[in-house]
Design a protein around this motif. Structure first.
Motif, PDB file in Angstrom:
ATOM      1  N   ALA A 169      17.380   9.784   7.117  1.00 24.65           N
ATOM      2  CA  ALA A 169      16.849   9.503   8.752  1.00 24.65           C
ATOM      3  C   ALA A 169      17.769   8.525   9.266  1.00 24.65           C
ATOM      4  CB  ALA A 169      15.425   9.193   8.237  1.00 24.65           C
ATOM      5  N   TRP A 170      18.445   7.657   8.585  1.00 24.16           N
ATOM      6  CA  TRP A 170      18.834   6.455   9.404  1.00 24.16           C
ATOM      7  C   TRP A 170      20.338   6.908   9.865  1.00 24.16           C
ATOM      8  CZ3 TRP A 170      16.241   2.278  10.500  1.00 24.16           C
ATOM      9  CH2 TRP A 170      15.116   2.075   9.844  1.00 24.16           C
ATOM     10  N   PHE A 171      20.763   8.117   9.715  1.00 29.30           N
ATOM     11  CA  PHE A 171      22.220   8.519   9.997  1.00 29.30           C
ATOM     12  C   PHE A 171      22.257   9.637  10.960  1.00 29.30           C
ATOM     13  CE2 PHE A 171      22.180   6.306   5.716  1.00 29.30           C
ATOM     14  CZ  PHE A 171      23.276   5.553   5.933  1.00 29.30           C
ATOM     15  N   ASP A 172      23.031   9.427  11.943  1.00 36.82           N
ATOM     16  CA  ASP A 172      23.378  10.661  12.796  1.00 36.82           C
ATOM     17  C   ASP A 172      24.734  10.947  12.723  1.00 36.82           C
ATOM     18  OD1 ASP A 172      20.866  10.269  13.643  1.00 36.82           O
ATOM     19  OD2 ASP A 172      21.404   9.502  15.658  1.00 36.82           O
ATOM     20  N   VAL A 173      25.128  12.202  12.701  1.00 31.07           N
ATOM     21  CA  VAL A 173      26.289  12.723  12.612  1.00 31.07           C
ATOM     22  C   VAL A 173      26.965  13.214  13.954  1.00 31.07           C
ATOM     23  CG1 VAL A 173      27.724  14.358  11.426  1.00 31.07           C
ATOM     24  CG2 VAL A 173      26.002  13.489  10.336  1.00 31.07           C
ATOM     25  N   PHE A 174      28.193  12.806  14.355  1.00 25.62           N
ATOM     26  CA  PHE A 174      28.823  13.215  15.601  1.00 25.62           C
ATOM     27  C   PHE A 174      30.148  14.040  15.016  1.00 25.62           C
ATOM     28  CE2 PHE A 174      26.047  10.059  16.756  1.00 25.62           C
ATOM     29  CZ  PHE A 174      25.904  10.351  18.087  1.00 25.62           C
ATOM     30  N   ILE A 175      30.394  15.030  15.491  1.00 31.37           N
ATOM     31  CA  ILE A 175      31.841  15.804  15.627  1.00 31.37           C
ATOM     32  C   ILE A 175      32.420  15.602  16.838  1.00 31.37           C
ATOM     33  CG2 ILE A 175      32.975  17.939  15.106  1.00 31.37           C
ATOM     34  CD1 ILE A 175      30.038  18.837  13.712  1.00 31.37           C
ATOM     35  N   LEU A 176      33.330  14.773  16.880  1.00 29.66           N
ATOM     36  CA  LEU A 176      34.223  14.252  18.043  1.00 29.66           C
ATOM     37  C   LEU A 176      35.447  15.092  18.093  1.00 29.66           C
ATOM     38  CD1 LEU A 176      33.580  10.577  17.776  1.00 29.66           C
ATOM     39  CD2 LEU A 176      32.269  12.326  19.062  1.00 29.66           C
ATOM     40  N   SER A 177      35.485  16.119  18.930  1.00 28.96           N
ATOM     41  CA  SER A 177      36.806  17.080  19.009  1.00 28.96           C
ATOM     42  C   SER A 177      37.821  16.939  20.159  1.00 28.96           C
ATOM     43  CB  SER A 177      36.224  18.577  19.306  1.00 28.96           C
ATOM     44  OG  SER A 177      37.132  19.246  19.546  1.00 28.96           O
ATOM     45  N   ASP A 178      38.804  16.709  19.627  1.00 32.91           N
ATOM     46  CA  ASP A 178      39.843  16.470  20.683  1.00 32.91           C
ATOM     47  C   ASP A 178      40.838  17.820  20.711  1.00 32.91           C
ATOM     48  OD1 ASP A 178      39.699  14.138  21.903  1.00 32.91           O
ATOM     49  OD2 ASP A 178      41.156  13.293  20.847  1.00 32.91           O
ATOM     50  N   THR A 179      40.176  19.046  20.026  1.00 30.77           N
ATOM     51  CA  THR A 179      40.980  20.257  19.989  1.00 30.77           C
ATOM     52  C   THR A 179      41.467  20.930  21.377  1.00 30.77           C
ATOM     53  OG1 THR A 179      39.738  20.884  17.887  1.00 30.77           O
ATOM     54  CG2 THR A 179      40.600  22.839  19.102  1.00 30.77           C
ATOM     55  N   THR A 180      42.643  21.326  21.166  1.00 29.68           N
ATOM     56  CA  THR A 180      43.219  22.022  22.372  1.00 29.68           C
ATOM     57  C   THR A 180      43.252  23.347  22.515  1.00 29.68           C
ATOM     58  OG1 THR A 180      45.480  21.439  21.598  1.00 29.68           O
ATOM     59  CG2 THR A 180      44.607  19.906  23.077  1.00 29.68           C
ATOM     60  N   ASP A 181      43.244  24.001  21.313  1.00 28.32           N
ATOM     61  CA  ASP A 181      43.404  25.363  20.990  1.00 28.32           C
ATOM     62  C   ASP A 181      42.032  26.055  21.406  1.00 28.32           C
ATOM     63  OD1 ASP A 181      42.625  27.987  19.542  1.00 28.32           O
ATOM     64  OD2 ASP A 181      44.561  27.712  18.811  1.00 28.32           O
ATOM     65  N   PRO A 182      41.806  26.710  22.262  1.00 32.32           N
ATOM     66  CA  PRO A 182      40.559  27.347  23.134  1.00 32.32           C
ATOM     67  C   PRO A 182      39.937  28.210  22.020  1.00 32.32           C
ATOM     68  CG  PRO A 182      42.355  28.659  24.031  1.00 32.32           C
ATOM     69  CD  PRO A 182      42.953  27.458  23.190  1.00 32.32           C
ATOM     70  N   ASP A 183      40.474  29.073  21.110  1.00 35.66           N
ATOM     71  CA  ASP A 183      39.798  29.687  20.060  1.00 35.66           C
ATOM     72  C   ASP A 183      39.406  28.813  19.174  1.00 35.66           C
ATOM     73  OD1 ASP A 183      40.657  31.985  21.720  1.00 35.66           O
ATOM     74  OD2 ASP A 183      42.272  32.372  20.475  1.00 35.66           O
ATOM     75  N   ALA A 184      39.895  27.763  18.694  1.00 35.31           N
ATOM     76  CA  ALA A 184      39.261  26.976  17.781  1.00 35.31           C
ATOM     77  C   ALA A 184      38.259  26.052  18.422  1.00 35.31           C
ATOM     78  CB  ALA A 184      40.443  25.958  17.207  1.00 35.31           C
TER      79      ALA A 184
END
Length: 722
Positions: A169-184
């Motif tokens: 409960a003390w942890f939050d998760v962040f997926i930080l994308s710099d992806t340039t491929d539009p399909d990905a």
């Protein structure tokens, strides 16, 4: 919907996701640091171990003493007939390069002392009951054009392990994308929705898994993390930075967070990531080396670094306030590759955090931190090219005011790790030139000036052999120290026993010995290219398969092969003894193509595994978190290749709603945004009469820009439904 694999994510839900994909913003200022100005901070880490100067005296003084002895012996080898100019060059290069390997050797001796003494930096005891966590922590997963199923599988396994500790409960998760491929990019969005759906039933906190994609990947990974800090960092005490291939146990994460709480003057704690998952022969050899020798070398670094340690860019916990106040990276003056954004940001961030009075520690004894290695020699060379440019940039940071002594040493070693390759190559070529001179050029019996002796190169071959043997002993001693420590620990069973571990040591040494001349030439070319102004760029890494077409391998290693043949013929013409003396280097270069191709094959890796060679504890008895990550990755990958983005959005209303909700400014063009990809892409889409025509005319970056624009998105969807 298949909730295990996430196939057709969102088709079971026709409404937008039940929780926002980003939390409310909590801004935190992150000023850019001035390297020319510094005010001594009132804060200094109380975690600095007593007697640290003695440890550093042993490591650095020992290396200096060994180097002086070796330099004197080499001087005696070369000065038999007087020291010529070429011989003086060889002596100077030898001193620098011997100092480099002796420093690594004495650091390993320090690691042995730490391991025998059971040192525990920051008092972290991996066998004690889990301590409580009382402050909020963010897990940050930056990603750049990676396979979404692979990234999310590792993240899910890490998240589930963390929840099992009871402190999730003390942890939050962040997926930080710099992806340039539009399909990905769209696949990432779909994958996050599916991930939250899979976890929601069992873990109510799964709504705290967030996703953000930057339309412009300014300043690369450092800019990605920095943007998160300035937008959301104020809500968190600490952040754990992962890499796209990172997996960590909940136990390790909780202990890191608790250690950060227990030591309020510590700014960063770096773990030792263990390389796992190698399938090719090259990856398995690296994995074995990292598991056998890595703990010794890391313990040595932690032993003499103390509170002035380093940061490797991932699998570490960082105090957000320390990072925000001290680690804002400036752009270096001048043009690329030396100017501009700092590529190897991690070393610099650690140095600046320490400059601000915070402690920076390494805890190599904490288990449960994992990563993957490059699958082939070629992939290592590609990654090294980017790291080389970043490390050479450290020369511009070295004069910065206020850096700790150890921080400057870190920067120098970062530079040295690449400069040594061209130095070895020059030493080899100059030594060969001396042999040519001695063989084909007659001595000058009457040099200008008064002298009683003729001038010609001459060496002491017996003493030279002893110097060579001593150099090899210093080079290999850390490996045998690590092996000796293994024999007296329970860890040897994880390597298949003492005999299997020794056989693996021999095999790994042979592979690394053959690869060393190849890497010498590759890295020398990389340094030369950077000095000539060629930028390394930023390419996504391959994580598993290292195979490439044989013709590509032949073309890539043609220079190394040709150089090996030239050296072989030259040495043979001079003297057969010289040819045999240089044979280890010649073999590595002449066989560069088969070495690179063969070690990149999974079949060779599997064959060595069947023989019980190059085994590691994580391969013999995989931790639960790694088993879970692999199983999830295989299940998610079974859905097939990444679908085309526009068709996927048009067929999935929930995904489309989430995509629209995540667009910055609602997909409206911000004032002043005149990006070429966006404007050109919109024009192409407007002119297209069919979706196929539009997609055929768009580059990947133009397509991504259009998918991020509300008007362009609507136009693409209209074409898809026409």
């Amino acid at each position: 919907m298949d909730v295990l694999t996430g196939r057709a994510a969102g088709t079971a839900a026709m409404a937008p996701p039940p929780a926002p994909l980003m939390p409310p913003e909590a801004p935190l200022a992150m000023p850019v640091q001035d390297l020319a100005r510094w005010t001594r901070p009132a804060r200094q880490p109380s975690t600095r171990p007593a007697g640290l100067w003695l440890r550093r005296l042993l490591v650095m003084g020992g290396a200096a003493g060994m180097t002086m002895v070796a330099a004197w012996q080499m001087y005696l080898v070369l000065s038999v007939g007087g020291l010529t100019l070429l011989e003086a060059v060889v002596l100077a290069l030898f001193v620098v390069l011997f100092a480099w390997i002796s420093f690594s050797c004495t650091s390993a001796v320090g690691g042995a002392i730490a391991m025998i003494g059971h040192g525990r930096p920051l008092g972290i005891d991996p066998h004690a009951p889990l301590p409580p966590v009382t402050h909020r922590v963010a897990l940050l997963m930056p990603t750049y054009n990676e396979a979404p199923e692979r990234v999310l599988a590792g993240l899910q396994a890490t998240y589930e392990s963390l929840q099992e500790t009871g402190a999730g409960a003390w942890f939050d998760v962040f997926i930080l994308s710099d992806t340039t491929d539009p399909d990905a990019w769209v696949a990432e969005e779909a994958g996050v929705l599916a991930l939250r759906a899979r976890l929601r039933a069992e873990y109510p906190g799964a709504e705290r898994i967030f996703y953000r994609r930057r339309p412009k990947n300014i300043d690369r990974k450092a800019g990605n993390i920095g943007e998160w800090v300035t937008r959301f960092g104020g809500a968190y005490e600490s952040m754990i930075v992962l890499d796209a291939d990172s997996v960590m146990t909940g136990d390790a994460i909780v202990r890191l967070a608790a250690a950060m709480e227990a030591h309020p003057d510590v700014g960063l704690i770096q773990t030792l990531p263990i390389i796992v998952g190698g399938r090719t022969l090259f990856a398995r050899a690296q994995q074995f080396a990292g598991r056998l020798y890595g703990p010794l070398l890391a313990q040595g670094l932690a032993w003499w670094h103390g509170a002035d340690s380093n940061y490797w860019g991932h699998n570490a916990i960082i105090r957000v306030a320390a990072f925000a106040s001290e680690a804002g990276l400036p752009h270096l003056k001048g043009r690329t590759p030396f100017g501009g954004h700092i590529l190897s940001h991690d070393f610099i961030e650690a140095a600046l955090i320490r400059r601000g009075g915070w402690g920076v520690h390494m805890v190599p004894g904490l288990e449960g931190s994992y990563e993957e290695g490059p699958p082939s020699l070629t992939d290592l060379a590609i990654r090294d090219r980017r790291w080389c440019q970043g490390n050479l940039q450290h020369a511009a940071v070295l004069p910065a005011r206020g850096l700790a002594f150890a921080s400057r040493v870190h920067l120098l070693t970062g530079i040295g790790s690449y400069i040594t390759s061209p130095l070895w190559l020059v030493l080899l070529l100059v030594g060969l030139a001396i042999s040519v001179q001695a063989r084909f050029i007659p001595p000058d019996y009457f040099p200008s000036g008064a002298t009683l002796f003729p001038s010609w190169p001459a060496q002491d071959p017996v003493r030279a052999a002893w110097v060579f043997a001593g150099t090899m002993a210093v080079l290999l001693l850390p490996k045998f120290i690590a092996y000796a420590l293994l024999l007296f620990s329970a860890r040897r069973r994880g390597f298949g026993g003492g005999l299997a571990a020794f056989a693996g040591l021999v095999v790994e040494t042979l592979i690394s010995g053959l690869a060393a001349p190849i890497l010498m030439v590759v890295q020398s070319g990389g340094v030369a290219g950077i000095l000539l102004g060629r930028d390394a760029g930023w390419q996504p890494q391959r994580r598993d398969d290292g195979s490439v077409p044989f013709t590509d391998t032949l073309r890539r290693y043609a220079t190394e092969t040709l150089l090996g043949l030239v050296l072989a013929v030259t040495a043979w013409l001079i003297a057969v003894e010289l040819f045999y003396w240089m044979l280890p280097v010649i073999l590595g270069l002449v066989l560069a193509v088969p070495i690179a191709a063969g070690t990149a094959r999974r079949g060779w890796g599997a064959a060595f595994a069947r023989l019980g060679l190059l085994r590691t504890p994580e391969e013999r008895d995989p931790p639960a978190v790694l088993q879970r990550a692999r199983a999830l990755s295989e299940q998610l990958a079974a859905t097939g290749p990444v679908p085309e983005a526009v068709g996927r959005l048009a067929a999935d209303p929930a995904l489309l709603a989430a995509h629209r909700a995540m667009l910055p400014s609602g997909g409206l063009r911000p004032k002043g945004d005149v990006g070429v990809e966006r404007l050109v892409g919109l024009a192409k889409v407007e002119d297209a009469e069919t979706l196929a025509e539009a997609l055929a005319g768009l580059t990947a970056r133009e397509k991504a820009a259009v998918l991020g624009d509300a008007t362009g998105l609507d136009r693409l969807l209209a074409l898809a439904r026409a």
